[in-house]
Motif scaffolding. Structure first.
Motif, PDB file in Angstrom:
ATOM      1  N   VAL A 148    -114.281  25.246 -35.957  1.00  0.00           N
ATOM      2  CA  VAL A 148    -113.779  24.815 -33.900  1.00  0.00           C
ATOM      3  C   VAL A 148    -113.109  23.555 -34.033  1.00  0.00           C
ATOM      4  CG1 VAL A 148    -114.958  23.876 -31.932  1.00  0.00           C
ATOM      5  CG2 VAL A 148    -115.174  25.618 -33.091  1.00  0.00           C
ATOM      6  N   THR A 149    -113.791  22.762 -35.549  1.00  0.00           N
ATOM      7  CA  THR A 149    -113.055  21.217 -34.827  1.00  0.00           C
ATOM      8  C   THR A 149    -111.682  21.094 -36.290  1.00  0.00           C
ATOM      9  OG1 THR A 149    -114.478  20.008 -36.812  1.00  0.00           O
ATOM     10  CG2 THR A 149    -115.112  20.080 -34.586  1.00  0.00           C
TER      11      THR A 149
ATOM     12  N   ILE B 212    -117.043  21.822 -28.433  1.00  0.00           N
ATOM     13  CA  ILE B 212    -115.522  22.626 -27.811  1.00  0.00           C
ATOM     14  C   ILE B 212    -115.233  21.267 -27.368  1.00  0.00           C
ATOM     15  CG2 ILE B 212    -115.064  23.938 -26.543  1.00  0.00           C
ATOM     16  CD1 ILE B 212    -117.009  26.120 -27.096  1.00  0.00           C
ATOM     17  N   GLN B 213    -115.890  20.748 -26.192  1.00  0.00           N
ATOM     18  CA  GLN B 213    -115.440  19.501 -25.583  1.00  0.00           C
ATOM     19  C   GLN B 213    -114.429  18.729 -26.644  1.00  0.00           C
ATOM     20  OE1 GLN B 213    -115.652  18.966 -22.198  1.00  0.00           O
ATOM     21  NE2 GLN B 213    -113.286  17.775 -22.574  1.00  0.00           N
TER      22      GLN B 213
ATOM     23  N   LYS C  81    -112.685  18.622 -29.192  1.00  0.00           N
ATOM     24  CA  LYS C  81    -111.726  19.242 -30.030  1.00  0.00           C
ATOM     25  C   LYS C  81    -110.830  19.050 -28.684  1.00  0.00           C
ATOM     26  CE  LYS C  81    -108.985  21.417 -32.626  1.00  0.00           C
ATOM     27  NZ  LYS C  81    -108.768  20.811 -33.680  1.00  0.00           N
TER      28      LYS C  81
END
Length: 249
Positions: free
Chosen positions: A152-153, A232-233, A235
């Motif tokens: 994700v990151t 997620i937040q 990123k």
């Protein structure tokens, strides 16, 4: 009079079985480290043990007592600010329960002080899976959580959730600590991601993680869930956020 360039921050809550042994193990190393305990109102008498040991190690052992369980992230940020104010050059995160081996502290120190890295991470996954005495379900959850965070990151780190670390002071002076949002498990991910976005050099040092033998684990599935959603937040926010850059030497 301060004689060490390094301080180890150890958050505690109900660690009476471990705290004296971990303090003596750190102070028994050839290299001199100081210790700052962030004590969150343990009802089991952890603070009293630390106060007794402060009489034995008055120039090396320090403690900040808080009123209750305020979260891992806030404990470390409190410790970071204290360490910066007291001019330590190398600032460590370490658990009280011997899951992080004190003998690895000099290796993390060398990565920053001698090899020129800004952050050194005691990594369980840089050379396979080096975890002892964890249930297989927890090993898999932790391992794939780190894979998920990498995906994700974009972090080029194998153990993204590790909590055994050394920071050069400049890193913690650059990161806006009051803007770190997560207080639980996701705090470890956010700090690594922020250091990476600020341009700091990060090295993973292979360590063996041994599950605690004494006391009670603070980990839970809910903490893991918070971290996975938080990534997620993290990123999404990074697309719009300005990160301060490290000073060019």
């Amino acid at each position: 009079m301060q004689t060490a360039d390094s301080i180890v921050i150890i958050p505690t809550y109900n660690e009476k079985e471990n705290i004296e042994n971990i303090i003596r193990a750190v102070f028994g190393l050839e290299k001199e480290f100081h210790i700052l305990v962030i004590e969150d109102g343990s009802p089991d008498g952890t603070a009293a043990i630390v106060r007794r040991l402060q009489g034995e190690f008055p120039e090396r052992l320090f403690m900040i007592e808080r009123k209750g369980k305020l979260g891992l992230g806030t404990a470390y940020i409190t410790g970071f600010k204290w360490a910066i104010e007291h001019h330590y050059d190398y600032i460590f995160e370490m658990d009280a329960d011997f899951s992080h081996n004190p003998n690895d502290l000099p290796r993390l120190y060398d990565a920053c002080a001698k090899e020129g890295y800004d952050v050194a991470i005691g990594s369980r996954y840089i050379s396979g899976v080096n975890v002892v005495n964890w249930p297989m379900g927890r090993v898999l959850m932790s391992y794939f959580a780190s894979k998920y965070v990498r995906f994700v990151t974009g972090l080029k780190i194998h153990d993204t959730t590790a909590g055994f670390k050394c920071y050069r002071r400049e890193v913690l002076e650059t990161i806006p600590l009051d803007h770190i949002r997560f207080k639980g498990y996701a705090f470890q991910i956010e700090m690594k991601f922020t250091a990476y976005k600020c341009g700091f050099k990060i090295k993973e040092v292979p360590v063996i993680f041994i599950n605690r033998e004494l006391g009670t684990s603070k980990m839970s599935g809910g903490i893991f869930g918070e971290a996975m959603l938080g990534v997620i937040q993290l990123k999404l926010d990074s697309w719009f956020k300005h990160y301060p850059k490290r000073k060019q030497s």
